[in-house]
Design an enzyme around this catalytic site. Sequence first.
Site, PDB file in Angstrom:
ATOM      1  N   SER A  65       0.816  -1.380  -0.031  1.00  0.00           N
ATOM      2  CA  SER A  65       0.025  -0.044   0.099  1.00  0.00           C
ATOM      3  C   SER A  65       0.775   1.413  -0.002  1.00  0.00           C
ATOM      4  O   SER A  65       0.219   2.315  -0.257  1.00  0.00           O
ATOM      5  CB  SER A  65      -1.054   0.085   1.229  1.00  0.00           C
ATOM      6  OG  SER A  65      -2.127  -0.678   1.069  1.00  0.00           O
ATOM      7  N   LYS A  68       0.604   3.377  -3.057  1.00  0.00           N
ATOM      8  CA  LYS A  68      -0.675   4.287  -3.013  1.00  0.00           C
ATOM      9  C   LYS A  68      -0.412   5.636  -3.249  1.00  0.00           C
ATOM     10  O   LYS A  68      -0.840   6.370  -4.078  1.00  0.00           O
ATOM     11  CB  LYS A  68      -1.891   3.849  -2.222  1.00  0.00           C
ATOM     12  CG  LYS A  68      -2.201   2.492  -2.280  1.00  0.00           C
ATOM     13  CD  LYS A  68      -2.977   1.822  -1.444  1.00  0.00           C
ATOM     14  CE  LYS A  68      -3.608   0.691  -1.311  1.00  0.00           C
ATOM     15  NZ  LYS A  68      -4.518   0.236  -0.096  1.00  0.00           N
ATOM     16  N   TYR A 193      -1.951  -3.316 -11.125  1.00  0.00           N
ATOM     17  CA  TYR A 193      -2.168  -2.958  -9.513  1.00  0.00           C
ATOM     18  C   TYR A 193      -1.241  -3.999  -8.809  1.00  0.00           C
ATOM     19  O   TYR A 193      -0.572  -3.532  -7.767  1.00  0.00           O
ATOM     20  CB  TYR A 193      -3.600  -3.038  -9.034  1.00  0.00           C
ATOM     21  CG  TYR A 193      -3.761  -2.927  -7.646  1.00  0.00           C
ATOM     22  CD1 TYR A 193      -3.604  -1.673  -7.003  1.00  0.00           C
ATOM     23  CD2 TYR A 193      -3.966  -3.929  -6.975  1.00  0.00           C
ATOM     24  CE1 TYR A 193      -3.789  -1.643  -5.752  1.00  0.00           C
ATOM     25  CE2 TYR A 193      -4.056  -3.679  -5.184  1.00  0.00           C
ATOM     26  CZ  TYR A 193      -3.809  -2.515  -4.800  1.00  0.00           C
ATOM     27  OH  TYR A 193      -4.076  -2.451  -3.585  1.00  0.00           O
ATOM     28  N   TYR A 245      -4.225   3.363   7.417  1.00  0.00           N
ATOM     29  CA  TYR A 245      -5.698   2.810   7.372  1.00  0.00           C
ATOM     30  C   TYR A 245      -6.501   3.599   8.591  1.00  0.00           C
ATOM     31  O   TYR A 245      -6.391   4.585   8.789  1.00  0.00           O
ATOM     32  CB  TYR A 245      -5.479   1.248   7.608  1.00  0.00           C
ATOM     33  CG  TYR A 245      -4.466   0.721   6.746  1.00  0.00           C
ATOM     34  CD1 TYR A 245      -4.178   0.755   5.343  1.00  0.00           C
ATOM     35  CD2 TYR A 245      -3.388  -0.302   7.379  1.00  0.00           C
ATOM     36  CE1 TYR A 245      -3.117  -0.073   4.854  1.00  0.00           C
ATOM     37  CE2 TYR A 245      -2.588  -0.927   6.765  1.00  0.00           C
ATOM     38  CZ  TYR A 245      -2.043  -0.686   5.310  1.00  0.00           C
ATOM     39  OH  TYR A 245      -1.205  -1.254   4.616  1.00  0.00           O
ATOM     40  N   VAL A 263       1.203  -3.936   3.924  1.00  0.00           N
ATOM     41  CA  VAL A 263       0.981  -4.910   4.595  1.00  0.00           C
ATOM     42  C   VAL A 263       2.523  -6.013   4.587  1.00  0.00           C
ATOM     43  O   VAL A 263       2.321  -6.909   5.027  1.00  0.00           O
ATOM     44  CB  VAL A 263      -0.143  -6.032   4.005  1.00  0.00           C
ATOM     45  CG1 VAL A 263      -1.494  -5.448   4.593  1.00  0.00           C
ATOM     46  CG2 VAL A 263      -0.228  -6.023   2.431  1.00  0.00           C
TER      47      VAL A 263
HETATM   48  N1  GLN Z   1      -1.653  -5.136  -2.345  1.00  0.00           N
HETATM   49  C1  GLN Z   1      -2.351  -5.101  -1.339  1.00  0.00           C
HETATM   50  C2  GLN Z   1      -3.916  -5.241  -1.475  1.00  0.00           C
HETATM   51  O1  GLN Z   1      -4.281  -4.976  -2.098  1.00  0.00           O
HETATM   52  C3  GLN Z   1      -1.927  -4.072  -0.480  1.00  0.00           C
HETATM   53  C4  GLN Z   1      -2.801  -3.734   0.815  1.00  0.00           C
HETATM   54  C5  GLN Z   1      -2.046  -2.932   1.782  1.00  0.00           C
HETATM   55  O2  GLN Z   1      -0.874  -3.047   1.860  1.00  0.00           O
HETATM   56  N2  GLN Z   1      -2.672  -2.629   2.848  1.00  0.00           N
HETATM   57  O3  GLN Z   1      -4.425  -6.113  -0.705  1.00  0.00           O
END
Ligand code: GLN
Length: 309
Positions: A65, A68, A193, A245, A263
């Site tokens: 994430s 992002k 993605y 988050y 994550v």
């Molecule tokens: N690639 C992960 C997902 O889409 C990223 C989520 C994350 O790092 N919180 O679930």
Amino acid sequence: MPCQSSDELKLLVKEAKVCTNYGKVADYIPELGKANPNDLSIAINYPDGRCISAGDIDKKFTLQSISKVISLALVLMERGSPYVFERVGMEPTGDPFNSIAKLETMAPAKPLNPMINAGALVVTHMIKGDTVEERFHRLLTFIRELIGDDTIGYCERVARSEFETANLNRALCYFLKQHKIIQEDVETLLDLYTKQCAVEMNCLDLARIGMIFAMDGVDPLTGKRIMPDDVARICKTFMVTCGMYNASGEFAIKIGIPAKSGVSGGIMGAVPGKFGIGIFGPALDEKGNSIAGIRLLELLSKNYRLSMF
Ligand code: GLN
């Protein structure tokens, strides 16, 4: 006075490392489940080029994430903010990152912000180019420029592992497609993605990206502007309001540093005007943030008064 030496950082890593025993590595992406939960590393990159670090700093990890924020910066540059914010909102959700709940109750179904999966998928959808290869190359070129390293790439195993199992993200995409927020083929978007999320680096590289955000988009060593200051400002604001988050509020109060987690256990911090932080600690808390990484940031913030509030 910020932390000045790797020795100071080593002591903080030693203290925070105890927390790794209380977290769990993410395994919903099977390849991530192979990480060593006891790893912990940190780097701080200063605008004058100095870098201090501690822990297993050579370990590479995927951005997940954290990517992002970077895709958002790219898309804001490519499309401009009115176009982007017509398609994704600016509000925190208080829900887990992969939640579909608010999408269903919002009209129109536009995702609330670019840091939750639904919003990030819309952002990735907006990356310009005709093919996945071309679009991914644009993103990778931007990341390489941020770090100043042309060898940065992605981990194919992690990308494939997520692509094969990303059924919740598929569901989010189909929902967004039904509501005409995205138009392209869902498998194509997921291919892009999952590659974006699998971009791989170590904590030194991540600290360097954090430093560029901290310095409003300019590489202080060369004086080159890599992104407009307005784009860096928007990204840092999202890092404060949604970067951790549904733990972002508590994080802002206890730590007060714009930060984005993934994550994989990575956290990128950008202390405005001061320095960038890169952390890797794959054992996660129940909200999906690096448990020892958060502890480390808490110690840093308290010891060196880094909260921006
Ligand atoms: N690639 C992960 C997902 O889409 C990223 C989520 C994350 O790092 N919180 O679930």
